[in-house]
Write an enzyme that holds these catalytic residues in place. Structure first.
Site, PDB file in Angstrom:
ATOM      1  N   CYS A 131       0.986  -1.087  -0.066  1.00 42.34           N
ATOM      2  CA  CYS A 131       0.201   0.122   0.058  1.00 42.34           C
ATOM      3  C   CYS A 131       1.083   1.335   0.090  1.00 42.34           C
ATOM      4  O   CYS A 131       1.372   1.543   1.052  1.00 42.34           O
ATOM      5  CB  CYS A 131      -0.959  -0.051   1.238  1.00 42.34           C
ATOM      6  SG  CYS A 131      -1.861   1.581   1.213  1.00 42.34           S
ATOM      7  N   CYS A 134      -0.455   3.930   2.042  1.00 43.38           N
ATOM      8  CA  CYS A 134      -0.331   3.625   3.376  1.00 43.38           C
ATOM      9  C   CYS A 134       1.060   4.082   3.922  1.00 43.38           C
ATOM     10  O   CYS A 134       1.113   4.854   4.953  1.00 43.38           O
ATOM     11  CB  CYS A 134      -0.779   2.415   3.773  1.00 43.38           C
ATOM     12  SG  CYS A 134      -2.190   1.917   3.168  1.00 43.38           S
ATOM     13  N   ASP A 135       2.328   3.616   3.129  1.00 47.01           N
ATOM     14  CA  ASP A 135       3.556   3.718   3.619  1.00 47.01           C
ATOM     15  C   ASP A 135       4.459   4.667   2.817  1.00 47.01           C
ATOM     16  O   ASP A 135       5.591   4.634   3.376  1.00 47.01           O
ATOM     17  CB  ASP A 135       4.341   2.178   3.575  1.00 47.01           C
ATOM     18  CG  ASP A 135       3.294   1.232   4.303  1.00 47.01           C
ATOM     19  OD1 ASP A 135       2.573   1.604   5.248  1.00 47.01           O
ATOM     20  OD2 ASP A 135       3.233  -0.040   3.767  1.00 47.01           O
TER      21      ASP A 135
END
Ligand code: NAP
Length: 302
Positions: A131, A134-135
């Site tokens: 992701c 997300c990261d």
């Protein structure tokens, strides 16, 4: 007994809830994590109509959940452990309790497919990610590799190019599956390098990822790249474990269902990315949720 139980709180499930409630049906929705599904982990959604500047995935997801809840949707943040779908009464088991309904709408979506490398699981969260949204921010000034050639891989590469020093996108063929507009943008981005005809052969690292080895699929030659991050974007797998052996699945493991979202079992519907369909997008998932709820209402004689 409820009229319908929805499993999954992404755009399909939330829209199904909205339509069921507007049809006057009693329903509950189970979500194991957070509402919005994949949309909630997408930075900006630029192809959902009505938002000319695009809209943040988390914001769109929250709006959908809020809209359904404003009509009284009962969202239960529990993981469904087991279902019994064959009988006239559909049973859903979650958090040690059983809930029964006349119909079930399956909206569990899909999850990123791993590359299947040795050490992939060990280094997950230690450099290996599924992701970028997300990261990505954790990789400011770092070197990252993106594996894949679809829209997700291209969007990930573009997103990561804002933070990373260098992004290498590795695709196994000599032409992207991703939309031309995204490929054009990648080609114009100075810190994105495109590597065609290669796959990730192996990864290495102790406490965290240090190296990604790429293999040329035409020549077989292997070269290693120093990398802090590997973002895997090689497609999705439908989340059908819960219903395997109960509803009919098609090739690739998707639930076999047509445009009416009806599955092989009466009063069981599949909406969104989990079903066989030519295009998996937020707008299609939302549309499926509406259709599934309407079909359930029709089949229940409501
Ligand atoms: P996808 O379209 O299925 O693409 C997967 C990519 O990974 C393909 O390029 C495939 O290569 C490659 N691949 C598969 N297995 C591999 C392996 N073992 N090793 C190396 N490469 C591998 O998946 P996606 O990008 O996750 O997208 C899923 C769906 O969501 C699609 O329908 C997509 O259009 C949609 N989506 C849309 C948007 C948007 O419209 N903005 C954004 C994200 C996702 P091949 O090309 O050789 O098969």
């Amino acid at each position: 007994m409820l009229d319908s139980i929805i499993i999954g709180g992404g755009p399909a499930g939330l829209t199904a809830g909205l339509y069921l409630l507007r049809a006057g049906l009693r329903c509950a929705l189970f979500e194991r994590q957070f509402c919005g599904g994949q949309a909630a982990t997408t930075n900006v959604i630029e192809n959902y109509p009505g938002f000319p500047q695009g809209i943040g995935g988390p914001e769109l997801s929250m709006n959908m959940a809020e809209q359904a809840q404003s009509l009284g949707l009962d969202i239960r943040y529990d993981e469904v452990e087991r279902v019994e779908l064959a009988g006239e009464t559909k049973r859903v088991f979650a958090a040690g309790q059983e809930l029964a309904a006349h119909s079930v709408i399956l909206c569990m979506g899909a999850t990123p497919r791993p590359l299947g490398l040795a050490d992939e699981e060990r280094l997950r969260g230690r450099g290996v990610s599924y992701c970028a949204t997300c990261d990505g921010a954790l990789y400011r000034g770092r070197d990252v590799v993106v594996a894949g050639g679809g829209n997700t891989a291209a969007e990930d590469a573009l997103y990561l190019s804002r933070f990373a020093r260098r992004v290498v996108i590795v695709h196994r063929r000599d032409a992207f599956r991703a939309a031309r507009a995204l490929v054009d943008r990648m080609e114009k981005t100075a810190n994105i390098d495109i590597v065609y005809d290669h796959v990730v052969e192996s990864i290495a690292g102790g406490q965290k990822l240090e190296e990604v080895a790429l293999r040329n699929v035409k020549t077989g030659s292997v070269r290693a790249l120093a990398a802090d991050g590997l973002f895997v974007a090689v497609g999705m797998e439908p989340k059908t474990e819960l219903v395997r052996g109960q509803v009919e699945l098609a090739d690739g493991g998707y639930i076999r269902a047509g445009e009416d979202t009806r599955t092989s079992l009466p009063l069981v519907y599949a909406a969104g990315d989990i079903r066989t369909k030519p295009l998996r997008q937020v707008v299609c998932a939302a549309a499926d949720g509406a259709v599934a709820a309407s079909m359930a209402a029709l089949d229940l004689g409501a």
